[in-house]
Design a protein around this motif. Structure first.
Motif, PDB file in Angstrom:
ATOM      1  N   CYS A   1       0.224   2.412   6.187  1.00  0.00           N
ATOM      2  CA  CYS A   1       0.165   1.733   5.082  1.00  0.00           C
ATOM      3  C   CYS A   1      -0.097   0.230   5.213  1.00  0.00           C
TER       4      CYS A   1
ATOM      5  N   ILE B   1      -5.039   6.083   0.264  1.00  0.00           N
ATOM      6  CA  ILE B   1      -4.252   4.843   0.229  1.00  0.00           C
ATOM      7  C   ILE B   1      -4.511   3.973  -1.120  1.00  0.00           C
TER       8      ILE B   1
ATOM      9  N   TRP C   1       5.335   5.702   1.322  1.00  0.00           N
ATOM     10  CA  TRP C   1       5.145   4.644   2.134  1.00  0.00           C
ATOM     11  C   TRP C   1       5.467   5.008   3.570  1.00  0.00           C
TER      12      TRP C   1
ATOM     13  N   ARG D   1       0.854  -1.306  -0.011  1.00  0.00           N
ATOM     14  CA  ARG D   1      -0.045  -0.085   0.075  1.00  0.00           C
ATOM     15  C   ARG D   1       0.764   1.318   0.044  1.00  0.00           C
TER      16      ARG D   1
END
Length: 222
Positions: free
Chosen positions: A78, A11, A73, A2
């Motif tokens: 995430c 996201i 990130w 993600r």
């Protein structure tokens, strides 16, 4: 994997490594009121912005935009830590994610000095920074191709390369390993273990997990 879109603050999930676009990555120490993946799913953007941990996300996104990246990130938001499978994958992949990032922003919440400060003051504050005693930030120092350090107010402190002598002194890691001039696997096992000797983690098992990438180990987590 993600990634957080730096402009929309949404996201996105990338199922294939081939689909992943260049991204910046954040290294930091966890503190009170962090913004989690679950928060991003359940809270409005206004509510997210009120959490104490949101400021460094904002800093990171704005810096990424300035550096020309669309994605970042950040471990707090995430990873869906409610999923044991996703958490296991993230822990086993984290070293690689830091290594493949275009740049790593290392955020020092307890350092006020910056590049324009007196060097003795800067060195003293860096030496006492919590970042250098946390287990997870060891791989975040060693894995990336580029590391830029930022103070508590997101003022640049310097780069890993530019501060290599000071960082080597603080961490007891030789410059050739610190700056990716020599592969980590050429350092002896005892030497690599010694890098983690002064570091600690909130969970006992994380002290082993945070070394997986440094020893090129992949294993299922229980």
């Amino acid at each position: 994997m993600r990634l957080l879109n730096v402009r929309t603050r949404d996201i996105g999930q990338f199922l294939s490594d081939l689909d992943i676009q260049p991204y910046a990555i954040l290294s930091h120490t966890w503190a009170e009121d962090e913004v989690t993946f679950e928060d991003f799913q359940s809270l409005s953007k206004e509510a997210l912005a009120k959490k104490k941990g949101y400021a460094k996300i904002e800093y990171c996104c704005l810096q990424a935009i300035a550096d020309g990246y669309d994605w970042v990130w950040i471990d707090t938001c995430c990873i869906d830590k409610r999923s044991s499978a996703e958490l296991s994958e993230a822990i086993n992949s984290m070293f690689r994610w830091y290594k493949e990032a275009a740049v790593c922003y290392a955020y020092f919440a307890d350092v006020q000095a910056h590049a324009g400060s007196d060097f003795k003051l800067l060195h003293a504050q860096l030496s006492g920074a919590r970042w250098f005693i946390r287990g997870w930030t060891l791989q975040e120092l060693l894995a990336p191709r580029d590391v830029v350090l930022y103070s508590s107010h997101w003022k640049p402190i310097g780069t890993r390369g530019g501060l290599r002598e000071a960082l080597s002194e603080i961490t007891s890691i030789e410059i050739k390993y610190l700056c990716n001039h020599a592969p980590l696997e050429t350092a002896s096992i005892s030497k690599r273990m010694s890098w983690a000797a002064r570091r600690n983690t909130s969970r006992t098992e994380d002290l082993a997990y945070c070394l997986l990438g440094i020893f090129d180990v992949n294993m299922p987590l229980l």
